[in-house]
Enzyme design. Structure first.
Site, PDB file in Angstrom:
ATOM      1  N   ASP A 248       0.865  -1.182   0.000  1.00 40.01           N
ATOM      2  CA  ASP A 248       0.000   0.000   0.000  1.00 40.01           C
ATOM      3  C   ASP A 248       0.901   1.231   0.000  1.00 40.01           C
ATOM      4  OD1 ASP A 248      -1.709  -2.150   0.577  1.00 40.01           O
ATOM      5  OD2 ASP A 248      -2.927  -1.000   1.999  1.00 40.01           O
TER       6      ASP A 248
ATOM      7  N   LYS B 253      -7.112   3.263  -2.553  1.00 34.80           N
ATOM      8  CA  LYS B 253      -7.409   3.220  -1.116  1.00 34.80           C
ATOM      9  C   LYS B 253      -7.603   4.645  -0.616  1.00 34.80           C
ATOM     10  CE  LYS B 253      -4.946   1.897   3.183  1.00 34.80           C
ATOM     11  NZ  LYS B 253      -3.775   1.153   3.716  1.00 34.80           N
TER      12      LYS B 253
ATOM     13  N   LYS C  84     -10.418   0.175  -1.475  1.00 36.31           N
ATOM     14  CA  LYS C  84     -10.182  -0.084  -0.054  1.00 36.31           C
ATOM     15  C   LYS C  84     -10.425   1.178   0.762  1.00 36.31           C
ATOM     16  CE  LYS C  84      -6.512  -1.411   3.234  1.00 36.31           C
ATOM     17  NZ  LYS C  84      -5.147  -1.974   3.385  1.00 36.31           N
TER      18      LYS C  84
END
Length: 259
Positions: A102, A167, A201
């Site tokens: 990430d 995300k 996400k």
């Protein structure tokens, strides 16, 4: 099965169970890995700092849950625009054995008008991840971008540069995942026609079974009920797990974490 029970079971299996605190230790990461194995199924992943990947791998294998993936973070949480550092951190995370990375998008550069550095940074990290069969999630920090146009632009740039997931947040700023930002980001996935290959996400601020139900409902509304599987949807959270388990008849709903 009530709607909340059903959505809670879905959400649990989509969790990236997270600890990203300055005082993290091997013991805390081991405990997190134990929590990822629940009476109603395993979380999708654990999300930890890179240095803890080896102990997490050992723990997950030892408890019979090798399918729980290991995610980590790079360029985190600051989202600076130094491509070489972000790439070096991403390569190091891959070397530690991460299944997923990430990376924080250089959101301040975008706010200042620089779109190119975000594309170049994500693409460099994507190339490194793709070579190692590692999934790349890009954190755009919606609570700092604030404006819909910037949230949309960061999402578009990340996807064009190869993001496997977009995300919302690091969980380290005052405003993290919101239903509004979630809808904007998933609309970009829809509008770009990439829902087969790009996931979403929300992270930070998804704390209760009801929160998770609300976020899943947006995905179901945009893509249908079958889209939000672990390849297309994750929750970045920790305290959420206790709430989901309580809803599913396990535990008291209390958690030691606020993420």
């Amino acid at each position: 099965m009530t709607d909340l029970t059903a959505s809670s079971l879905r959400a649990l299996k989509l969790m990236d169970l997270t600890t990203l605190n300055d005082d993290d230790t091997n013991e805390k990461v081991i405990a997190l890995c134990h929590q990822a194995k629940t009476p109603v199924g395993n979380t999708a992943a654990v999300c930890i700092y890179p240095r803890f990947i080896p102990i997490a791998r050992k723990t997950l294998n030892a408890q019979g849950t090798p399918d729980v993936r290991i995610a980590t973070v790079t360029n985190f949480p600051h989202g600076n625009d130094d491509i070489e550092i972000a790439l070096a951190e991403t390569r190091a995370a891959i070397a530690y054995g991460a299944d997923e990375v990430d990376v924080v998008f250089p959101y301040r550069a975008l706010i200042a008008g620089n779109e190119q550095v975000g594309f170049d940074l994500v693409k460099a990290c994507k190339d490194a991840c793709a070579a190692a069969n590692v999934l790349l999630k890009v954190i755009i920090e919606t609570g700092e971008l604030k404006e819909e146009a910037l949230i949309r632009k960061a999402s578009e740039i990340s996807i064009k540069a190869g993001a496997d997931f977009i995300k919302t947040s690091t969980g380290k700023v005052p405003v993290n995942a919101t239903p509004e930002s979630a809808r904007i980001m998933m609309e970009v996935i829809r509008d770009m026609g990439v829902s087969k290959t790009v996931g979403f996400k929300p992270a930070g601020g998804v704390r209760t079974a009801e929160d998770a139900q609300q976020f899943l409902a947006i995905a179901d509304d945009l893509f249908g009920a079958d889209w939000a599987d672990s390849r297309h949807y994750r929750f970045g959270a920790s305290s959420l797990l206790a709430s989901l388990l309580k809803t599913l008849g396990h535990g008291d709903g209390k958690s030691a974490s606020a993420y």
